[in-house]
Write an enzyme that holds these catalytic residues in place. Structure first.
Site, mmCIF file in Angstrom:
data_model
loop_
_atom_site.group_PDB
_atom_site.id
_atom_site.type_symbol
_atom_site.label_atom_id
_atom_site.label_comp_id
_atom_site.label_asym_id
_atom_site.label_seq_id
_atom_site.Cartn_x
_atom_site.Cartn_y
_atom_site.Cartn_z
ATOM 1 N N VAL A 223 65.264 82.277 -12.711
ATOM 2 C CA VAL A 223 65.270 83.326 -11.696
ATOM 3 C C VAL A 223 64.352 82.958 -10.543
ATOM 4 O O VAL A 223 63.393 82.239 -10.710
ATOM 5 C CB VAL A 223 64.777 84.696 -12.230
ATOM 6 C CG1 VAL A 223 65.806 85.336 -13.082
ATOM 7 C CG2 VAL A 223 63.445 84.566 -12.927
ATOM 8 N N VAL B 279 63.299 84.815 -6.387
ATOM 9 C CA VAL B 279 63.238 86.110 -5.729
ATOM 10 C C VAL B 279 64.640 86.635 -5.429
ATOM 11 O O VAL B 279 64.951 87.784 -5.679
ATOM 12 C CB VAL B 279 62.403 86.029 -4.438
ATOM 13 C CG1 VAL B 279 62.561 87.301 -3.625
ATOM 14 C CG2 VAL B 279 60.949 85.801 -4.777
ATOM 15 N N SER B 280 65.502 85.785 -4.919
ATOM 16 C CA SER B 280 66.836 86.298 -4.605
ATOM 17 C C SER B 280 67.946 85.463 -5.233
ATOM 18 O O SER B 280 69.087 85.555 -4.832
ATOM 19 C CB SER B 280 67.029 86.388 -3.105
ATOM 20 O OG SER B 280 66.854 85.123 -2.532
ATOM 21 N N ALA B 281 67.609 84.640 -6.196
ATOM 22 C CA ALA B 281 68.645 83.863 -6.875
ATOM 23 C C ALA B 281 68.437 83.905 -8.385
ATOM 24 O O ALA B 281 67.313 83.984 -8.864
ATOM 25 C CB ALA B 281 68.629 82.416 -6.401
ATOM 26 N N VAL C 71 69.956 81.901 -11.952
ATOM 27 C CA VAL C 71 70.792 80.817 -12.438
ATOM 28 C C VAL C 71 71.272 81.168 -13.847
ATOM 29 O O VAL C 71 70.479 81.596 -14.690
ATOM 30 C CB VAL C 71 70.045 79.472 -12.448
ATOM 31 C CG1 VAL C 71 70.976 78.355 -12.901
ATOM 32 C CG2 VAL C 71 69.482 79.162 -11.082
ATOM 33 N N LYS D 197 74.538 79.243 -9.885
ATOM 34 C CA LYS D 197 73.406 79.783 -9.130
ATOM 35 C C LYS D 197 73.948 80.922 -8.284
ATOM 36 O O LYS D 197 74.843 80.731 -7.473
ATOM 37 C CB LYS D 197 72.833 78.685 -8.246
ATOM 38 C CG LYS D 197 71.640 79.104 -7.423
ATOM 39 C CD LYS D 197 71.024 77.841 -6.835
ATOM 40 C CE LYS D 197 70.051 78.139 -5.718
ATOM 41 N NZ LYS D 197 69.555 76.887 -5.124
ATOM 42 N N ASP E 248 62.184 68.493 -0.997
ATOM 43 C CA ASP E 248 61.534 69.266 -2.055
ATOM 44 C C ASP E 248 61.577 68.513 -3.377
ATOM 45 O O ASP E 248 61.971 69.047 -4.409
ATOM 46 C CB ASP E 248 62.204 70.641 -2.177
ATOM 47 C CG ASP E 248 61.270 71.671 -2.824
ATOM 48 O OD1 ASP E 248 60.073 71.366 -2.974
ATOM 49 O OD2 ASP E 248 61.749 72.756 -3.179
#
Lengths: 337, 567
Positions: free
Chosen positions: B32, B34-36, B38, B54, B148
């Site tokens: 998890v 904030v706004s996604a 899986v 996702k 990233d």
């Protein structure tokens, strides 16, 4: 690959010529032996990659403007672009991506301070038809779409596309089920309707009726969340652009349009609400509101004021607050019902 | 004939997965943000193929759709054995579903935190990193920066295959429209993106632009992460080590001691150290390219296959969903005391959540790689925080990894909280609101603009401004009012209360866990819980130690105040 570069240093013109020969082979061949064909295709991929490397440079060297100019000139001297676009589906994935980047770069290359790509495309404007139809082909859409977006950087090309029957198709393309393709089409649609101000203004005034009828019914009233959200955002961008002021004035004088925007204001999605506000404010701020617009606003006065009372953006936004205060003032000033 | 072959090739490249949510059955949540979220799911019409989905809440993310367009485009156009592709993506009302192959062993970060808290063995590291370099080399060749790179974005399948995932903040050189964006060797990007611990110095000072070499830096940090179990300095709250530098006279030997404990019994080969050293060169142009790194002896000597990972890393590993469940259970034990913090400000990275910890993020302006100690010495930013705000913006959709758009460093004392604590948000929240000036301001105002100071240099900060010793709270340089005795005292009391609260919660968590263990019968679960309790116990110890330190600081502050007032 490095070995290849070392053993035969070829000029940019050589590379383009060889690419063209191989593309011609690729276009007609179906008879030759498998191994032969494969070899030729590999050769083609290498050449496309080398064009890319000349145009963009690589990790060791910057691109050389003289070489870029030579390549560009040779590329557009004959019909290489048409061959490349037509053969694209026959190339492998990596070569398709390289080719797309080459085509994108060539649109911006100047030869004697002229964008010769623009001249070429004006003579070969039917290539746009192939690129646009690419959105109907899942495998090709992202490649052709990226090329298309680069081509409509040229105003004449954008005008052609806007005024063609293709514009209508975009209303469907941006709602395709594949998100990546739909999003690509939406990016192109936005580019078409925002990049070349005078062309857009002219197109919108000439095609006002059908365009906004479709825009309202197919996009703003779509059942698809993404479509509505993107459409209302784009509508704001279009109407708020000074060059479209005539179109804007017309749009905000229609009660049907107001009704649609007020429905969007009531959506549960915050993002849509905010975007809808940026269009709604134009209705409210219009100093020459038609009587039927006023009557709708009056009828909904208290509801609207209540809505705006706790209508906030997530982050502080001074402009938004100022706009909101203005809208509230306008509505409060309306006669009570 | 040849046509057919071509078609066949295309088909194997991209099998069309169904574009409707009812073709999939969701099995478990495995991550998890904030706004996604899986999920592990199966695709019903395709022989119940297992997939990962996702699901991104589009309404929560204000980000431009261009970000999603780019991410999904990259994921459908890249084709490399070490890169995680998307099968397809489509919208389901307000959510975007990205359907991907399911990598059954999960992220390397979650594997490390559940089985290798002190890091992986060198052969395993070399094997994994080599695969990632292959991916990077391909990616850079395609004109993409990942931006990233970290263990949390390295996924492993049950057969030992390694893939680089998450292109949420990646960028394409070819799509960047900046004036200088037209060549591969220049530094075309200027926006800040990534996760701070792994971020290259030139990305933080992004106004000068950066390029592919930023990924190489993060790759080097990831190497340290795999070797030590966590990225440099994440074991210490950054602000604490800052405190340590400012108030050197206290001689908190915590940092050095920790480093010694860590490296005890861990020897790294010359090749490994050399490789990491190359990646962590301050000067991006001196860092090797991914392609060149692949020829480094550290990777040349790596001749193990994926089976090696299966045997040495994946054996006995709990399933992804199980690990996630445990992590989530641990999280749910944290009572929410008073959630004043803006939740969108928090970083909730998938991997970090899976491991059951969330890392407070702070920016670091630079690192000095210390090859002997095989670690990085941090250098902290010297600009004022208002300037920071303009540079740092929220760059990542889904809130998965967020560079806080408005970095406020609440207070040295409050932040001096270990990253592994289970609940840091709520108790701290109130203090963030108070007017303690941030330590970064202090450093900024009292030191020169040089941002290349190492640990040694940092120690001088306090001395360089004798008039504002160590911990001046509410200094007039950054806030209009001078030293406010009342406020400081009030804050100290608050801090104390929060520390006590913290202890209470930990004890509570321990108690609950103990109770749950007694009830639960599943052996694996029991084992995991026992481990967790062990972990919590040691954390409690650390907490106690810290409490003591904090109390000492409180005493120090009191002392200062009294000396001030007597002045």
């Amino acid at each position: 690959m490095k070995g290849l570069f070392k053993s035969k240093p070829r000029t940019p013109v050589d590379v383009v010529r060889q690419t063209r020969d191989l593309l011609m082979y690729c276009e007609r061949s179906s008879d030759t032996r498998e191994s032969k064909r494969e070899e030729k295709m590999l050769e083609l991929y290498k050449n496309i990659r080398e064009m890319k490397s000349i145009l963009y440079g690589n990790s060791e060297s910057e691109p050389v403007s003289e070489a870029c100019a030579q390549l560009t000139q040779e590329f557009f001297r004959e019909n290489t672009l048409r061959l490349l676009i037509r053969c694209l589906p026959k190339l492998n994935l990596e070569a398709r991506k390289d080719a797309t980047q080459v085509v994108a770069n060539l649109q911006r290359q100047q030869v004697h301070s002229k964008l010769i790509a623009s001249d070429y495309l004006e003579q070969n404007i039917d290539l746009m038809d192939i690129l646009i139809e690419g959105y109907e082909n899942t495998d090709m859409a992202l490649h052709y779409g990226a090329m298309l977006r680069e081509c409509i950087r040229h105003q004449s090309v954008a005008r052609y596309v806007l005024e063609s029957a293709h514009t209508k198709k975009f209303f469907d393309f941006i709602q395709l089920p594949n998100f990546d393709i739909a999003a690509d089409a939406a990016a192109t649609f936005k580019e078409l309707l925002t990049r070349h101000k005078s062309t857009v203004a002219e197109f919108l005034s000439k095609n006002y009726d059908w365009f906004f009828a479709d825009y309202n019914s197919k996009l703003l009233e779509s059942t698809n969340y993404i479509t509505r959200r993107q459409a209302v955002k784009l509508l704001g961008d279009i109407l708020l652009d000074r060059s479209n002021s005539a179109v804007m004035t017309r749009y905000v004088s229609s009660r049907d349009n107001l009704r649609i925007l007020m429905n969007l204001l009531r959506e549960s999605s915050k993002s849509i609400q905010i975007e809808a506000f940026h269009v709604f404010k134009l209705f409210a701020a219009n100093q020459n509101k038609p009587a039927d617009i006023i009557s709708i606003l009056v009828a909904n006065k208290s509801k609207l004021l209540r809505l705006f009372a706790d209508f906030k953006t997530d982050k502080e936004d001074e402009q938004f607050e100022a706009d909101k205060a203005q809208v509230v003032k306008e509505i409060e000033a309306l006669p009570g019902n | 004939m040849s046509r057919q072959d071509q078609d066949h090739h295309e088909i194997t490249r991209r099998v069309q997965f169904p574009l409707a949510s009812n073709s999939y059955r969701i099995l478990y949540e495995i991550g998890v943000g904030v706004s996604a979220v899986v999920y592990k799911a199966i695709c019903l019409p395709m022989n119940s193929t297992v997939v990962a989905i996702k699901s991104i809440d589009l309404d929560q993310s204000r980000a431009d759709f261009d970000n999603f367009r780019r991410e999904t485009k990259i994921m459908s156009l890249l084709s490399h054995p070490n890169i995680l592709n998307a099968h397809c993506s489509f919208t389901v009302d307000r959510r975007l579903w990205v359907v991907m192959p399911f990598m059954s062993a999960g992220s390397l970060q979650s594997i490390i935190s559940s089985s290798f808290p002190d890091g992986l063995s060198e052969p395993s590291i070399s094997l994994v990193l080599k695969e990632i370099l292959n991916a990077l080399s391909y990616l850079h060749d395609q004109g993409h920066l990942h931006r990233d790179i970290k263990a949390g974005n390295i996924l492993i399948d049950s057969n030992g295959s390694v893939k680089l995932a998450d292109f949420g903040v990646s960028a394409s050189i070819y799509e960047s429209n900046s004036a200088r964006g037209w060549s591969l060797s220049s530094s075309p990007l200027t926006d800040v993106a990534g996760t701070p611990y792994w971020m290259a110095p030139e990305v933080i000072h992004s106004h000068n632009g950066y390029g592919f070499k930023a990924d190489i830096w993060s790759f080097g940090i990831t190497a340290l992460e795999l070797a030590h179990g966590c990225p440099p300095l994440s074991h210490l709250p950054l602000s604490k080590s800052l405190l340590l530098k400012i108030t050197k006279r206290f001689r908190f030997s915590d940092y050095e001691k920790h480093e010694k404990d860590k490296s005890k019994g861990k020897k790294f080969s010359k090749g490994f150290k050399d490789m990491v050293g190359l990646c962590l060169d301050q000067d991006p142009s001196k860092r090797p390219t991914a392609e060149k790194l692949l020829k480094h002896p550290f990777f040349k000597s790596c001749n193990k296959g994926p089976d090696f990972l299966v045997k040495n890393v994946l054996q006995g590993l709990a399933s992804v969903e199980e690990r996630f469940r445990v992590a989530k259970t641990l999280q749910s034990l944290q009572p929410v005391v008073n959630d004043k913090n803006d939740s969108t400000d928090e970083d909730e990275n998938e991997g970090d959540v899976i491991s059951g910890r969330r890392e407070k993020q702070r920016r670091i302006s630079g690192w000095n790689f210390n090859e002997d100690g095989f670690k990085l010495d941090p250098v902290f930013p010297t600009e004022s925080s208002t300037e920071d705000d303009s540079v740092v913006k929220q760059v990542r959709f889904g809130g998965e990894t967020i560079i806080k758009s408005n970095i406020k460093i609440p207070s040295v004392l409050v932040q001096a909280e270990k990253v592994t604590t289970l609940h840091e948000d709520s108790t701290v929240g109130e203090l963030t609101e108070s007017n303690l000036s941030s330590p970064a301001d202090q450093v900024g105002s009292s030191s020169s603009s040089s941002d290349q100071q190492g640990m040694g240099g940092g120690g001088e900060l306090g001395e360089s401004s004798p008039s504002s010793p160590g911990l001046v709270v509410g200094n007039s340089t950054s806030s209009e009012q001078g030293l406010d005795r009342e406020r400081v005292l009030h804050d100290i009391v608050l801090i104390r209360r929060s520390v006590e609260e913290e202890r209470r919660i930990l004890l509570e968590a321990l108690r609950v866990l103990g109770a749950e263990e007694a009830v639960d019968v599943a052996t694996t679960r029991e084992e995991i819980l026992t481990q967790t309790i062990e972990k919590l116990r040691s954390e409690l110890e650390i907490e106690r130690k810290k409490n003591l330190e904090l109390e000492m600081e409180v005493e120090f502050l009191k002392l200062q105040i009294s000396s001030r007032t007597s002045d």
